[in-house]
Design an enzyme around this catalytic site. Structure first.
Site, PDB file in Angstrom:
ATOM      1  N   GLY A  39      41.389  37.014  35.267  1.00  0.00           N
ATOM      2  CA  GLY A  39      40.346  38.014  35.516  1.00  0.00           C
ATOM      3  C   GLY A  39      38.947  37.505  35.216  1.00  0.00           C
ATOM      4  N   TRP A  48      36.129  38.728  37.652  1.00  0.00           N
ATOM      5  CA  TRP A  48      35.768  40.130  37.411  1.00  0.00           C
ATOM      6  C   TRP A  48      34.902  40.239  36.161  1.00  0.00           C
ATOM      7  CZ3 TRP A  48      39.822  44.563  36.254  1.00  0.00           C
ATOM      8  CH2 TRP A  48      39.230  45.806  36.527  1.00  0.00           C
ATOM      9  N   HIS A  71      36.451  27.665  30.195  1.00  0.00           N
ATOM     10  CA  HIS A  71      37.915  27.773  30.172  1.00  0.00           C
ATOM     11  C   HIS A  71      38.472  27.018  28.957  1.00  0.00           C
ATOM     12  CE1 HIS A  71      38.830  29.795  33.886  1.00  0.00           C
ATOM     13  NE2 HIS A  71      38.344  28.860  34.674  1.00  0.00           N
ATOM     14  N   ARG A 103      45.484  38.038  30.123  1.00  0.00           N
ATOM     15  CA  ARG A 103      46.272  38.790  31.108  1.00  0.00           C
ATOM     16  C   ARG A 103      47.747  38.573  30.850  1.00  0.00           C
ATOM     17  NH1 ARG A 103      45.765  38.209  37.766  1.00  0.00           N
ATOM     18  NH2 ARG A 103      46.567  40.292  38.192  1.00  0.00           N
ATOM     19  N   ARG A 117      42.214  38.446  45.365  1.00  0.00           N
ATOM     20  CA  ARG A 117      43.491  38.674  46.064  1.00  0.00           C
ATOM     21  C   ARG A 117      43.816  40.145  45.956  1.00  0.00           C
ATOM     22  NH1 ARG A 117      49.130  38.204  45.449  1.00  0.00           N
ATOM     23  NH2 ARG A 117      48.845  38.317  43.195  1.00  0.00           N
ATOM     24  N   LYS A 118      44.863  40.470  45.186  1.00  0.00           N
ATOM     25  CA  LYS A 118      45.321  41.866  45.110  1.00  0.00           C
ATOM     26  C   LYS A 118      44.775  42.605  43.895  1.00  0.00           C
ATOM     27  CE  LYS A 118      50.048  42.362  46.837  1.00  0.00           C
ATOM     28  NZ  LYS A 118      51.417  42.357  46.278  1.00  0.00           N
ATOM     29  N   GLY A 119      44.715  41.880  42.778  1.00  0.00           N
ATOM     30  CA  GLY A 119      44.220  42.492  41.546  1.00  0.00           C
ATOM     31  C   GLY A 119      45.086  43.634  41.048  1.00  0.00           C
TER      32      GLY A 119
HETATM   33  P1  A3P Z   1      45.622  38.374  41.624  1.00  0.00           P
HETATM   34  O1  A3P Z   1      45.915  36.989  42.097  1.00  0.00           O
HETATM   35  O2  A3P Z   1      46.739  38.967  40.819  1.00  0.00           O
HETATM   36  O3  A3P Z   1      45.213  39.287  42.710  1.00  0.00           O
HETATM   37  P2  A3P Z   1      40.376  34.534  37.918  1.00  0.00           P
HETATM   38  O4  A3P Z   1      39.100  35.196  38.278  1.00  0.00           O
HETATM   39  O5  A3P Z   1      40.509  34.278  36.436  1.00  0.00           O
HETATM   40  O6  A3P Z   1      40.634  33.336  38.747  1.00  0.00           O
HETATM   41  O7  A3P Z   1      41.535  35.597  38.216  1.00  0.00           O
HETATM   42  C1  A3P Z   1      41.836  35.940  39.536  1.00  0.00           C
HETATM   43  C2  A3P Z   1      42.565  37.255  39.530  1.00  0.00           C
HETATM   44  O8  A3P Z   1      41.640  38.314  39.281  1.00  0.00           O
HETATM   45  C3  A3P Z   1      43.195  37.535  40.894  1.00  0.00           C
HETATM   46  O9  A3P Z   1      44.371  38.298  40.618  1.00  0.00           O
HETATM   47  C4  A3P Z   1      42.113  38.354  41.567  1.00  0.00           C
HETATM   48  O10 A3P Z   1      42.561  39.143  42.644  1.00  0.00           O
HETATM   49  C5  A3P Z   1      41.638  39.202  40.400  1.00  0.00           C
HETATM   50  N1  A3P Z   1      40.267  39.706  40.603  1.00  0.00           N
HETATM   51  C6  A3P Z   1      39.197  39.038  41.072  1.00  0.00           C
HETATM   52  N2  A3P Z   1      38.129  39.823  41.147  1.00  0.00           N
HETATM   53  C7  A3P Z   1      38.521  41.045  40.717  1.00  0.00           C
HETATM   54  C8  A3P Z   1      37.868  42.315  40.592  1.00  0.00           C
HETATM   55  N3  A3P Z   1      36.602  42.462  40.942  1.00  0.00           N
HETATM   56  N4  A3P Z   1      38.588  43.354  40.117  1.00  0.00           N
HETATM   57  C9  A3P Z   1      39.875  43.210  39.775  1.00  0.00           C
HETATM   58  N5  A3P Z   1      40.562  42.045  39.877  1.00  0.00           N
HETATM   59  C10 A3P Z   1      39.897  40.977  40.351  1.00  0.00           C
END
Ligand code: A3P
Length: 319
Positions: free
Chosen positions: A68, A71, A135, A157, A285-287
């Site tokens: 996340g 986000w 990271h 997560r 992606r899906k979130g």
């Molecule tokens: P999923 O692959 O389960 O959909 P990171 O940013 O650490 O690379 O994490 C990516 C994950 O956060 C992905 O999860 C992505 O879809 C989700 N994500 C990215 N932007 C987001 C947002 N604005 N709100 C909620 N989830 C989000």
């Protein structure tokens, strides 16, 4: 853990001596300070560790991968920006998120500032409070980050959703026109800890323990809580950062600006790049919480549960 000096020159000299492995049979990785990195990132990480001078008003976001980060970067940027319109590289436009991805405005220090491969960002030119991300595991953070008054927000997560998110992310990067990497092997790799920025479990626990010791210094949040109580948690982040919201309208606005559906459909995130060769779209992606149920077999689920019970349950995390 390797007992090697972490001065950047020593690290460069000893790069060949670090333990090595292949991530997903495609990418060489090496182990430094107990965690796995792309070899090209070890020197930038060591320079960050030894050279970075934190300021008391810095806010450092931290995470392992696919938990996340994007986000949290977007939300924190909006929180900072509401009081400091000239923050970092932003212009006084209404919504800078329509211009560049959150990764552009909130650079990941080791890979975007100290790495020669990516565009150079000048960390020191701005007098405004800085919003940065890493990271790196807690133990590898520069002393100045740990000892100054700067604040850290860590996002964790659930491991099962993290592994599925990683699987999609790396398949999209490595696997163009190929079969996806077998999920059972991806789960083995995740559980063994031999993956980029792994082991996941130690990364999470280090920040968790520190956040328990120093709650004013480190705010530990979970992706799942951000999904289930976005208003409550975003208000908590804003208060922690010393920038509380004036009213509920402000919170709603930030949540809307940073919603997955909105960010995913912005032109800059559909077709842009911040750090080549990773397209901005691969971060959205899906979130969903619990998406792992659509992919993991009962055996894979039990494999992750087993290690979670050993590594996370003692800390009350992700039961
Ligand atoms: P999923 O692959 O389960 O959909 P990171 O940013 O650490 O690379 O994490 C990516 C994950 O956060 C992905 O999860 C992505 O879809 C989700 N994500 C990215 N932007 C987001 C947002 N604005 N709100 C909620 N989830 C989000």
């Amino acid at each position: 853990m390797q007992n090697l000096s972490s001065s950047p020159n020593d690290v460069e000299k000893s790069l060949n001596d670090l333990p090595k492995a292949r991530f997903w049979e495609i990418l060489d990785i090496c182990q430094w300070e107990g965690f796995w990195f792309e070899p090209g990132l070890v020197k930038p990480a060591a320079i960050f560790k030894s050279n970075f001078q934190a300021r008391d008003d810095d806010v450092i976001l931290a995470s392992t991968i696919k938990t996340g980060t994007t986000w949290l970067k977007a939300l924190s940027l909006c929180i900072m920006e509401k009081d400091h319109k000239t923050f970092a590289n932003s212009h006084n436009h209404d919504d800078i998120l329509t211009k560049e991805s959150p990764h552009y405005y909130v650079p990941t220090i080791e890979s975007m500032i100290y790495s020669t491969k990516t565009p150079h960002v000048d960390l020191y030119y701005t007098s405004a409070p800085r919003l940065l991300h890493t990271h790196l595991p807690y133990a590898v953070l520069p002393d100045s980050v740990r000892n100054s008054a700067c604040k850290i927000v860590y996002i964790a997560r659930n491991p099962k959703d993290t592994v599925i998110s990683m699987w999609h992310f790396f398949n999209s990067l490595f696997g163009r026109n190929q079969e996806p990497f077998p999920l059972d092997k991806a789960v083995d790799c995740f559980c063994s800890g031999v993956h980029l920025y792994g082991p996941f479990f130690e990364h999470v626990v280090e920040y968790w323990q520190e956040s328990q010791k120093r709650p004013k210094k480190i705010l530990f949040i979970k992706y799942e809580e951000l999904k289930s109580d976005p208003k409550g948690l975003v208000s908590k982040i804003a208060e922690f950062m010393g920038r509380p919201f004036a009213d509920e309208g402000e919170v709603d606005d930030v949540l809307w600006r940073c919603s997955l559906e909105r960010l995913k459909n912005l032109e800059v995130n559909k077709n842009g790049f911040t750090v080549f060769p990773v397209p901005n779209k691969s971060y959205f992606r899906k979130g969903e919480v619990g998406d792992w149920k659509n992919y993991l077999t009962p055996q894979m689920e039990e494999q992750i549960n087993k290690i979670s019970r050993i590594k996370l349950e003692p800390f009350g995390l992700f039961l």
